[in-house]
Write a protein that holds these residues in place. Sequence first.
Motif, PDB file in Angstrom:
ATOM      1  N   TYR A 137     -79.754  17.827  41.567  1.00 38.61           N
ATOM      2  CA  TYR A 137     -80.926  16.951  41.516  1.00 38.61           C
ATOM      3  C   TYR A 137     -82.005  17.622  40.671  1.00 38.61           C
ATOM      4  O   TYR A 137     -82.296  18.809  40.860  1.00 38.61           O
ATOM      5  CB  TYR A 137     -81.459  16.681  42.917  1.00 38.61           C
ATOM      6  CG  TYR A 137     -80.525  15.862  43.776  1.00 38.61           C
ATOM      7  CD1 TYR A 137     -80.425  14.485  43.603  1.00 38.61           C
ATOM      8  CD2 TYR A 137     -79.736  16.465  44.749  1.00 38.61           C
ATOM      9  CE1 TYR A 137     -79.563  13.726  44.391  1.00 38.61           C
ATOM     10  CE2 TYR A 137     -78.875  15.722  45.540  1.00 38.61           C
ATOM     11  CZ  TYR A 137     -78.798  14.353  45.353  1.00 38.61           C
ATOM     12  OH  TYR A 137     -77.938  13.618  46.132  1.00 38.61           O
ATOM     13  N   PRO A 138     -82.616  16.907  39.732  1.00 38.48           N
ATOM     14  CA  PRO A 138     -83.624  17.553  38.883  1.00 38.48           C
ATOM     15  C   PRO A 138     -84.877  17.909  39.660  1.00 38.48           C
ATOM     16  O   PRO A 138     -85.261  17.224  40.606  1.00 38.48           O
ATOM     17  CB  PRO A 138     -83.906  16.479  37.819  1.00 38.48           C
ATOM     18  CG  PRO A 138     -83.580  15.182  38.502  1.00 38.48           C
ATOM     19  CD  PRO A 138     -82.424  15.482  39.418  1.00 38.48           C
ATOM     20  N   ASN A 139     -85.498  18.991  39.264  1.00 35.08           N
ATOM     21  CA  ASN A 139     -86.762  19.425  39.850  1.00 35.08           C
ATOM     22  C   ASN A 139     -87.900  18.718  39.118  1.00 35.08           C
ATOM     23  O   ASN A 139     -88.127  18.944  37.925  1.00 35.08           O
ATOM     24  CB  ASN A 139     -86.892  20.944  39.719  1.00 35.08           C
ATOM     25  CG  ASN A 139     -88.140  21.472  40.392  1.00 35.08           C
ATOM     26  OD1 ASN A 139     -88.977  20.720  40.886  1.00 35.08           O
ATOM     27  ND2 ASN A 139     -88.286  22.790  40.418  1.00 35.08           N
ATOM     28  N   LYS A 140     -88.628  17.859  39.840  1.00 30.44           N
ATOM     29  CA  LYS A 140     -89.723  17.089  39.234  1.00 30.44           C
ATOM     30  C   LYS A 140     -91.086  17.742  39.453  1.00 30.44           C
ATOM     31  O   LYS A 140     -92.113  17.145  39.112  1.00 30.44           O
ATOM     32  CB  LYS A 140     -89.727  15.676  39.807  1.00 30.44           C
ATOM     33  CG  LYS A 140     -88.442  14.912  39.532  1.00 30.44           C
ATOM     34  CD  LYS A 140     -88.493  13.523  40.139  1.00 30.44           C
ATOM     35  CE  LYS A 140     -87.184  12.771  39.866  1.00 30.44           C
ATOM     36  NZ  LYS A 140     -87.195  11.407  40.444  1.00 30.44           N
ATOM     37  N   LEU A 141     -91.114  18.944  39.998  1.00 29.21           N
ATOM     38  CA  LEU A 141     -92.386  19.605  40.306  1.00 29.21           C
ATOM     39  C   LEU A 141     -92.534  20.907  39.532  1.00 29.21           C
ATOM     40  O   LEU A 141     -93.059  21.889  40.042  1.00 29.21           O
ATOM     41  CB  LEU A 141     -92.485  19.875  41.808  1.00 29.21           C
ATOM     42  CG  LEU A 141     -92.420  18.640  42.709  1.00 29.21           C
ATOM     43  CD1 LEU A 141     -92.421  19.052  44.173  1.00 29.21           C
ATOM     44  CD2 LEU A 141     -93.585  17.700  42.421  1.00 29.21           C
TER      45      LEU A 141
END
Length: 212
Positions: free
Chosen positions: A155-159
């Motif tokens: 899952y991509p890190n959006k932070l």
Amino acid sequence: MHAWDTIVEGRDSVSWQHGRHSMKFGASYRRYIWPMWGFFQNRGYYQFTSGFTTRTATNDGTGSALSSFMLGLPAVRQRQAGVPSMNLRQWYADSFVQDTWRVTSKTTLDFGLRYEFMSPLIDVSRKWRNLLVEKNDKLDVFIGGQNGMPRGLLYPNKLRFAPRLGMAYQFGDSGFVWRMAYGIFYTPVDMNTWCNQLHNPPLVFAENQPGR
């Protein structure tokens, strides 16, 4: 083998001088196209022990692994089976804003904020699979892109916010300048983490043959 890497990139930045402030804004976008090969035993693997050259054909402490090698008697032979090719895609975007503030003739402050987003690597040619450890400590096989699992196994890190802070102070006319800085930096995930997924059956597996 015939493979090539392609990176499509676009970037721009704007500088703005206003009084004691020197501000800069920018952004970039990169699209990665990575055809790759995941060799891990393309030359084969041989293990030689003293077992074939002992006096009594038992583990009696005699024999020599070098002698077994010179006689061409490996204890284990292994080769890679399957086609270890990948056709990877990924995109990466970032933006930043920063300000260099000349507070006084001797003191300068730098502060800014950077944001980065990196999509997980995906293979456009085939689906990846891996194992999950369930709550009961059992292993469960999953396939990327199915049953809610991410196609790129991550899952991509959006932070991924990366602040920057710096300060410089000049002591009189001595030429001595005191500086300090702080920042958070991100690095891409090691590509070997994804290349190793190709080594999982049934795409690629090891064939073992016992010795003579």
